[in-house]
Design a protein around this motif. Sequence first.
Motif, mmCIF file in Angstrom:
data_model
loop_
_atom_site.group_PDB
_atom_site.id
_atom_site.type_symbol
_atom_site.label_atom_id
_atom_site.label_comp_id
_atom_site.label_asym_id
_atom_site.label_seq_id
_atom_site.Cartn_x
_atom_site.Cartn_y
_atom_site.Cartn_z
ATOM 1 N N VAL A 19 24.767 -21.710 22.218
ATOM 2 C CA VAL A 19 24.070 -23.009 22.274
ATOM 3 C C VAL A 19 25.022 -24.097 22.740
ATOM 4 O O VAL A 19 24.660 -24.951 23.557
ATOM 5 N N SER A 20 26.249 -24.068 22.254
ATOM 6 C CA SER A 20 27.229 -25.056 22.674
ATOM 7 C C SER A 20 27.516 -24.940 24.169
ATOM 8 O O SER A 20 27.603 -25.956 24.872
ATOM 9 N N ALA A 21 27.646 -23.724 24.680
ATOM 10 C CA ALA A 21 27.890 -23.527 26.115
ATOM 11 C C ALA A 21 26.693 -23.978 26.950
ATOM 12 O O ALA A 21 26.867 -24.581 28.018
ATOM 13 N N ILE A 22 25.496 -23.704 26.463
ATOM 14 C CA ILE A 22 24.291 -24.124 27.192
ATOM 15 C C ILE A 22 24.186 -25.647 27.218
ATOM 16 O O ILE A 22 23.848 -26.236 28.258
ATOM 17 N N PHE A 23 24.470 -26.306 26.098
ATOM 18 C CA PHE A 23 24.448 -27.769 26.073
ATOM 19 C C PHE A 23 25.458 -28.346 27.063
ATOM 20 O O PHE A 23 25.153 -29.298 27.788
ATOM 21 N N PHE A 24 26.654 -27.769 27.092
ATOM 22 C CA PHE A 24 27.673 -28.266 27.998
ATOM 23 C C PHE A 24 27.259 -28.079 29.454
ATOM 24 O O PHE A 24 27.389 -28.998 30.274
ATOM 25 N N ALA A 25 26.760 -26.897 29.804
ATOM 26 C CA ALA A 25 26.338 -26.635 31.175
ATOM 27 C C ALA A 25 25.166 -27.534 31.573
ATOM 28 O O ALA A 25 25.133 -28.060 32.697
ATOM 29 N N ALA A 26 24.223 -27.733 30.663
ATOM 30 C CA ALA A 26 23.085 -28.609 30.963
ATOM 31 C C ALA A 26 23.543 -30.053 31.164
ATOM 32 O O ALA A 26 23.022 -30.763 32.032
ATOM 33 N N ALA A 27 24.521 -30.486 30.383
ATOM 34 C CA ALA A 27 25.029 -31.849 30.529
ATOM 35 C C ALA A 27 25.710 -32.029 31.881
ATOM 36 O O ALA A 27 25.502 -33.051 32.557
ATOM 37 N N PHE A 31 24.499 -34.616 34.769
ATOM 38 C CA PHE A 31 25.391 -35.601 35.389
ATOM 39 C C PHE A 31 25.337 -35.485 36.912
ATOM 40 O O PHE A 31 25.240 -36.493 37.621
ATOM 41 N N LEU A 32 25.414 -34.269 37.412
ATOM 42 C CA LEU A 32 25.350 -34.072 38.863
ATOM 43 C C LEU A 32 23.996 -34.479 39.430
ATOM 44 O O LEU A 32 23.915 -35.085 40.501
ATOM 45 N N ALA A 33 22.931 -34.153 38.717
ATOM 46 C CA ALA A 33 21.594 -34.525 39.186
ATOM 47 C C ALA A 33 21.422 -36.042 39.198
ATOM 48 O O ALA A 33 20.821 -36.588 40.126
ATOM 49 N N VAL A 41 14.953 -45.333 40.642
ATOM 50 C CA VAL A 41 13.639 -45.925 40.457
ATOM 51 C C VAL A 41 13.361 -46.060 38.970
ATOM 52 O O VAL A 41 13.481 -45.082 38.220
ATOM 53 N N ALA A 42 12.981 -47.258 38.547
ATOM 54 C CA ALA A 42 12.510 -47.525 37.185
ATOM 55 C C ALA A 42 13.463 -46.988 36.113
ATOM 56 O O ALA A 42 13.043 -46.337 35.169
ATOM 57 N N TYR A 43 14.754 -47.268 36.267
ATOM 58 C CA TYR A 43 15.769 -46.873 35.280
ATOM 59 C C TYR A 43 15.822 -45.369 35.043
ATOM 60 O O TYR A 43 16.165 -44.918 33.960
ATOM 61 N N LEU A 44 15.495 -44.594 36.044
ATOM 62 C CA LEU A 44 15.493 -43.143 35.886
ATOM 63 C C LEU A 44 16.910 -42.575 35.807
ATOM 64 O O LEU A 44 17.169 -41.675 34.995
ATOM 65 N N GLN A 45 17.836 -43.098 36.611
ATOM 66 C CA GLN A 45 19.211 -42.621 36.559
ATOM 67 C C GLN A 45 19.868 -42.873 35.199
ATOM 68 O O GLN A 45 20.497 -41.957 34.660
ATOM 69 N N PRO A 46 19.760 -44.063 34.612
ATOM 70 C CA PRO A 46 20.372 -44.256 33.293
ATOM 71 C C PRO A 46 19.755 -43.376 32.201
ATOM 72 O O PRO A 46 20.455 -42.939 31.288
ATOM 73 N N ILE A 47 18.475 -43.078 32.323
ATOM 74 C CA ILE A 47 17.832 -42.198 31.335
ATOM 75 C C ILE A 47 18.401 -40.788 31.432
ATOM 76 O O ILE A 47 18.730 -40.166 30.423
ATOM 77 N N VAL A 48 18.544 -40.282 32.649
ATOM 78 C CA VAL A 48 19.104 -38.941 32.847
ATOM 79 C C VAL A 48 20.568 -38.916 32.403
ATOM 80 O O VAL A 48 21.019 -37.954 31.769
ATOM 81 N N LEU A 49 21.320 -39.970 32.706
ATOM 82 C CA LEU A 49 22.708 -40.042 32.263
ATOM 83 C C LEU A 49 22.811 -40.101 30.744
ATOM 84 O O LEU A 49 23.721 -39.524 30.149
ATOM 85 N N PHE A 50 21.888 -40.789 30.098
ATOM 86 C CA PHE A 50 21.887 -40.839 28.636
ATOM 87 C C PHE A 50 21.611 -39.461 28.038
ATOM 88 O O PHE A 50 22.259 -39.058 27.072
ATOM 89 N N LEU A 51 20.655 -38.730 28.623
ATOM 90 C CA LEU A 51 20.386 -37.372 28.147
ATOM 91 C C LEU A 51 21.604 -36.464 28.334
ATOM 92 O O LEU A 51 21.919 -35.644 27.467
ATOM 93 N N ALA A 52 22.301 -36.631 29.449
ATOM 94 C CA ALA A 52 23.514 -35.853 29.675
ATOM 95 C C ALA A 52 24.591 -36.221 28.662
ATOM 96 O O ALA A 52 25.295 -35.347 28.146
ATOM 97 N N VAL A 54 24.099 -37.353 25.616
ATOM 98 C CA VAL A 54 23.700 -36.787 24.320
ATOM 99 C C VAL A 54 24.051 -35.303 24.264
ATOM 100 O O VAL A 54 24.597 -34.817 23.273
ATOM 101 N N LEU A 55 23.774 -34.576 25.333
ATOM 102 C CA LEU A 55 24.091 -33.148 25.352
ATOM 103 C C LEU A 55 25.595 -32.896 25.329
ATOM 104 O O LEU A 55 26.066 -31.978 24.662
ATOM 105 N N ILE A 56 26.359 -33.721 26.035
ATOM 106 C CA ILE A 56 27.808 -33.529 26.066
ATOM 107 C C ILE A 56 28.419 -33.865 24.708
ATOM 108 O O ILE A 56 29.465 -33.334 24.337
ATOM 109 N N MET A 57 27.756 -34.718 23.930
ATOM 110 C CA MET A 57 28.231 -35.019 22.571
ATOM 111 C C MET A 57 27.803 -33.932 21.591
ATOM 112 O O MET A 57 28.528 -33.635 20.637
#
Length: 84
Positions: A19-27, A31-33, A41-52, A54-57
């Motif tokens: 699970v830890s490895a999957i969270f790291f890879a997804a983060a 970040f790359l995405a 558009v419509a704060y979409l980049q900051p939302i995706v960066l915030f999700l990344a 959270v996963l990296i933490m």
Amino acid sequence: MAHQLLILGCKTMREGVVVSAIFFAAAVLLFLAANHIVPAVAYLQPIVLFLALVLIMLAPIVLISTFLISVLPGAREKLEKCDH
């Protein structure tokens, strides 16, 4: 109920690491995405960066908590029976 969460076995130890490895890879992928694919558009980049973020933490938190549960008294006997 809380005692049920602290039960550690071979399977839960592996699951924590996976699970830890999957969270790291997804983060990393998020970040790359956010930098290369997601439009600004419509704060979409900051939302995706915030999700990344959270996963990296969460990745090291899951890994550290799995380690801390493994050093609890009585966990050594259970882990010695594992086939590595």
